[in-house]
Design an enzyme around this catalytic site. Structure first.
Site, PDB file in Angstrom:
ATOM      1  CE  LYS A  86      -1.814   2.790   2.884  1.00 57.90           C
ATOM      2  NZ  LYS A  86      -1.761   4.050   2.098  1.00 57.90           N
ATOM      3  CD  GLU A 114      13.353  -0.055   8.576  1.00 63.48           C
ATOM      4  OE1 GLU A 114      13.957   0.886   9.117  1.00 63.48           O
ATOM      5  OE2 GLU A 114      13.894  -1.142   8.318  1.00 63.48           O
ATOM      6  CB  CYS A 163      12.931   8.257   8.315  1.00 59.57           C
ATOM      7  SG  CYS A 163      13.852   7.311   7.100  1.00 59.57           S
ATOM      8  CD  GLU A 210      10.291  12.008  11.957  1.00 63.29           C
ATOM      9  OE1 GLU A 210       9.215  11.512  12.305  1.00 63.29           O
ATOM     10  OE2 GLU A 210      11.111  11.418  11.243  1.00 63.29           O
TER      11      GLU A 210
HETATM   12  P1  NAD Z   1       2.210   7.791   8.364  1.00 63.26           P
HETATM   13  O1  NAD Z   1       2.555   6.810   9.422  1.00 63.26           O
HETATM   14  O2  NAD Z   1       1.093   8.707   8.605  1.00 63.26           O
HETATM   15  O3  NAD Z   1       1.879   7.049   7.002  1.00 63.26           O
HETATM   16  C1  NAD Z   1       2.724   6.056   6.462  1.00 63.26           C
HETATM   17  C2  NAD Z   1       1.863   5.082   5.711  1.00 63.26           C
HETATM   18  O4  NAD Z   1       0.999   4.416   6.624  1.00 63.26           O
HETATM   19  C3  NAD Z   1       0.958   5.702   4.647  1.00 63.26           C
HETATM   20  O5  NAD Z   1       0.878   4.810   3.559  1.00 63.26           O
HETATM   21  C4  NAD Z   1      -0.374   5.786   5.365  1.00 63.26           C
HETATM   22  O6  NAD Z   1      -1.487   5.770   4.504  1.00 63.26           O
HETATM   23  C5  NAD Z   1      -0.356   4.533   6.202  1.00 63.26           C
HETATM   24  N1  NAD Z   1      -1.174   4.571   7.403  1.00 63.26           N
HETATM   25  C6  NAD Z   1      -1.663   5.657   8.065  1.00 63.26           C
HETATM   26  N2  NAD Z   1      -2.372   5.260   9.143  1.00 63.26           N
HETATM   27  C7  NAD Z   1      -2.325   3.905   9.156  1.00 63.26           C
HETATM   28  C8  NAD Z   1      -2.843   2.919  10.040  1.00 63.26           C
HETATM   29  N3  NAD Z   1      -3.548   3.243  11.126  1.00 63.26           N
HETATM   30  N4  NAD Z   1      -2.561   1.629   9.784  1.00 63.26           N
HETATM   31  C9  NAD Z   1      -1.825   1.266   8.717  1.00 63.26           C
HETATM   32  N5  NAD Z   1      -1.326   2.155   7.829  1.00 63.26           N
HETATM   33  C10 NAD Z   1      -1.562   3.460   8.058  1.00 63.26           C
HETATM   34  O7  NAD Z   1       3.551   8.537   8.101  1.00 63.26           O
HETATM   35  P2  NAD Z   1       3.825   9.626   7.006  1.00 63.26           P
HETATM   36  O8  NAD Z   1       3.486  10.957   7.557  1.00 63.26           O
HETATM   37  O9  NAD Z   1       3.193   9.225   5.733  1.00 63.26           O
HETATM   38  O10 NAD Z   1       5.417   9.457   6.836  1.00 63.26           O
HETATM   39  C11 NAD Z   1       6.300  10.148   7.593  1.00 63.26           C
HETATM   40  C12 NAD Z   1       6.870   9.275   8.687  1.00 63.26           C
HETATM   41  O11 NAD Z   1       7.492   8.117   8.164  1.00 63.26           O
HETATM   42  C13 NAD Z   1       7.931  10.007   9.444  1.00 63.26           C
HETATM   43  O12 NAD Z   1       7.750   9.832  10.815  1.00 63.26           O
HETATM   44  C14 NAD Z   1       9.223   9.332   8.996  1.00 63.26           C
HETATM   45  O13 NAD Z   1      10.268   9.406   9.873  1.00 63.26           O
HETATM   46  C15 NAD Z   1       8.775   7.958   8.733  1.00 63.26           C
HETATM   47  N6  NAD Z   1       9.668   7.297   7.776  1.00 63.26           N
HETATM   48  C16 NAD Z   1      10.517   6.331   8.257  1.00 63.26           C
HETATM   49  C17 NAD Z   1      11.415   5.704   7.397  1.00 63.26           C
HETATM   50  C18 NAD Z   1      12.336   4.638   7.906  1.00 63.26           C
HETATM   51  O14 NAD Z   1      12.898   3.899   7.123  1.00 63.26           O
HETATM   52  N7  NAD Z   1      12.540   4.516   9.189  1.00 63.26           N
HETATM   53  C19 NAD Z   1      11.426   6.034   6.050  1.00 63.26           C
HETATM   54  C20 NAD Z   1      10.550   7.010   5.595  1.00 63.26           C
HETATM   55  C21 NAD Z   1       9.668   7.628   6.485  1.00 63.26           C
END
Ligand code: NAD
Length: 486
Positions: free
Chosen positions: A192, A265, A299, A396
């Site tokens: 997804k 992650e 991230c 963050e």
């Molecule tokens: P997010 O957690 O809101 O969304 C990430 C994904 O999860 C999206 O596809 C979203 O639709 C989905 N999602 C949202 N709610 C969900 C739920 N309840 N259950 C399952 N899936 C759900 O995060 P974001 O704002 O899209 O991304 C930014 C975050 O991601 C930052 O905190 C960043 O640090 C982190 N990030 C981490 C890494 C890593 O490798 N550690 C890499 C990239 C981003």
């Protein structure tokens, strides 16, 4: 008049626009869900446009998968997985090689779509995101017939069906990080993408068709958090999630006691540590790369800059001078350093945290630059006089904002760097090799760069400690989350 004062020496040169043309990109007006090797209608017919963050204009309509759609994608994966797992590794490898080659062939188109959909500078999608995505498929194609060697000579068997959820900051690259090892190990996947950046994953679905990846081995269900929540609660054998710590915790709670494999992650607040013996000019370039790459939507961004007190004024002055040269604007312009903020919501989050920084007494400087009238933008910003308890030093920001703290001794640097609930990455700038190793060994961070920052390679493991998550992606370590070792 001295020679250096002649008008001629005062000419300031500017860049002419160098826009990459999206003319040859052929996107459909509307995309369905990729299930069982074909694009299908979402059962409830719900579609929403994906928006270009630099113009606020819709690019293409995308389906939002509901629970029934997710269940049918999982069923398709379940049906396809045994035959995929039975293929000799070298046969699975051929498909992965084909996907890698097709990503390379369509690299220009993929880079443009990534920049249109996500707002990142074309220079980065062209030189980093897309080549690395291809490299991940190449790398794991190489592992597909050597899985035992990746886990110390033990026997392995795949999990089965894996549910994978990725964020919007590196859309195609994160899809590659997830899919390539899962498929190499003999799993079938339901991926997804994030709701603000689904398009390159849908092009990847077309690439899977073109590569004749057996139907159902890769399924792509677009949608928002509700789709992600449905996927992690569906009948999957393993979940791999990249995203925010809050959602990661929710997923972990939902999976508790179900015997489903999980890797997370998550977020970070990574320390970039500059010692007084560092090559300062080189460090300044690394700081810029560490925090302003991809608008700071990274991230592992070096968002907590720790500078040794004796060089703090010099480093911040040079950093500020360098920051003022950053070019903010059209993501499709090849000269752009900092593109658009991915969404209105993310811009609000950045603005709120920056406001909190000012309220708490830190000193804010934001570069003066002309921002486009439409779209979501935030100019590169530095905070000095930051205290360790300030929100901008703890939370963050996920934007082009760096918080500067200082330290006097090596021990204090380590203590401050580790004073975080996160532990994803760190940078160390010093000309003393022994100091770099000593400090690296004491830091609680999954990835530590020495005299560089934000370098990624498919052969290197990536992942976090503490609230940055668990599990590793990349290299041989990245196989481990996708197999049972017997
Ligand atoms: P997010 O957690 O809101 O969304 C990430 C994904 O999860 C999206 O596809 C979203 O639709 C989905 N999602 C949202 N709610 C969900 C739920 N309840 N259950 C399952 N899936 C759900 O995060 P974001 O704002 O899209 O991304 C930014 C975050 O991601 C930052 O905190 C960043 O640090 C982190 N990030 C981490 C890494 C890593 O490798 N550690 C890499 C990239 C981003």
């Amino acid at each position: 008049m001295a020679a250096t004062d002649t008008p001629r020496t005062r000419i300031t040169w500017d860049y002419a626009p160098a826009p990459e043309s999206p003319d040859h990109v052929r996107l459909r007006d509307s995309y369905g869900l990729f299930v069982g090797g074909a694009f299908v209608e979402p059962r409830d017919g719900r579609r929403l446009p994906s928006i270009n963050p630099a113009t606020e204009e819709p690019i293409a309509d995308v389906a939002y998968a509901g629970e029934a759609d997710v269940a049918s994608a999982v069923d398709a994966a379940r049906a396809a997985q045994p035959a995929w797992a039975r293929l000799p590794g070298r046969e699975r490898a051929k498909y992965l090689f084909r996907v890698a080659r097709l990503i390379q062939e369509r690299a220009r188109e993929l880079a443009i779509v990534e920049s249109l959909d996500g707002g990142k500078p074309i220079r980065e999608s062209r030189d980093v995101d897309i080549p690395l995505a291809a490299a991940h498929f190449f790398h794991y194609a190489g592992w597909a017939d050597k899985l035992r060697h990746g886990v110390g000579g033990r026997d392995v068997r795949p999990y089965g069906v894996v549910g994978q959820v990725v964020p919007w900051n590196f859309p195609l690259l994160m899809a590659a990080w997830k899919l390539a090892p899962a498929l190499a190990c003999g799993n079938a996947a339901v991926l997804k993408p994030a709701e603000t950046t689904p398009l390159t994953a849908l092009l990847l679905a077309e690439i899977c068709q073109e590569a004749e990846v057996p139907a159902g081995v890769v399924n792509i269900v677009t949608g928002d958090g509700a789709t992600g929540a449905a996927l992690v609660r569906a009948d999957v054998d393993k979940v791999a999630f990249t995203g925010s710590t809050a959602v990661g915790k929710d997923i972990q709670a939902a999976l508790a006691g179900r015997g489903v494999g999980l890797t997370l992650e998550l977020g970070g607040k990574s320390a970039n540590i500059v010692f007084e013996d560092a090559a300062i000019d080189q460090a300044v370039e690394g700081i810029v790369q560490g925090i302003f790459f991809n608008q700071g939507h990274v991230c592992c961004a070096g968002s907590r800059l720790l500078i040794q007190e004796s060089v703090a004024d010099e480093v911040t002055a040079k950093l500020w001078n360098r920051m003022r040269l950053l070019r903010v604007g059209d993501p499709l312009d090849k000269n752009t350093d900092v593109g658009a903020i991915n969404s209105a919501e993310q811009l609000q989050r950045i603005e709120a945290l920056v406001e909190a920084g000012v309220q708490e007494g830190a000193v804010r400087r934001t570069i003066a630059c002309e921002l486009p009238d439409r779209g979501w933008w935030f100019a590169p910003t530095i905070f000095t006089d930051v205290a360790p308890a300030h929100r901008i030093a703890v939370e963050e920001i996920f934007g082009p904002v760096v918080s500067v703290l200082t330290f006097r001794t090596q021990a204090e640097a380590i203590e401050k760097a580790n004073n975080s609930r996160y532990g994803l990455a760190a940078g160390i700038w010093t000309d003393k090799g022994s100091k770099a190793f000593e400090v690296a060994a004491a830091l609680k961070a999954g990835v530590i760069w020495q005299n560089t920052y934000n370098q990624f390679d498919p052969t290197a493991a990536f992942g976090g400690y503490k609230e940055s998550g668990f599990g590793r992606e990349g290299g041989a370590a990245g196989l481990r989350p996708y197999v049972h070792v017997t």
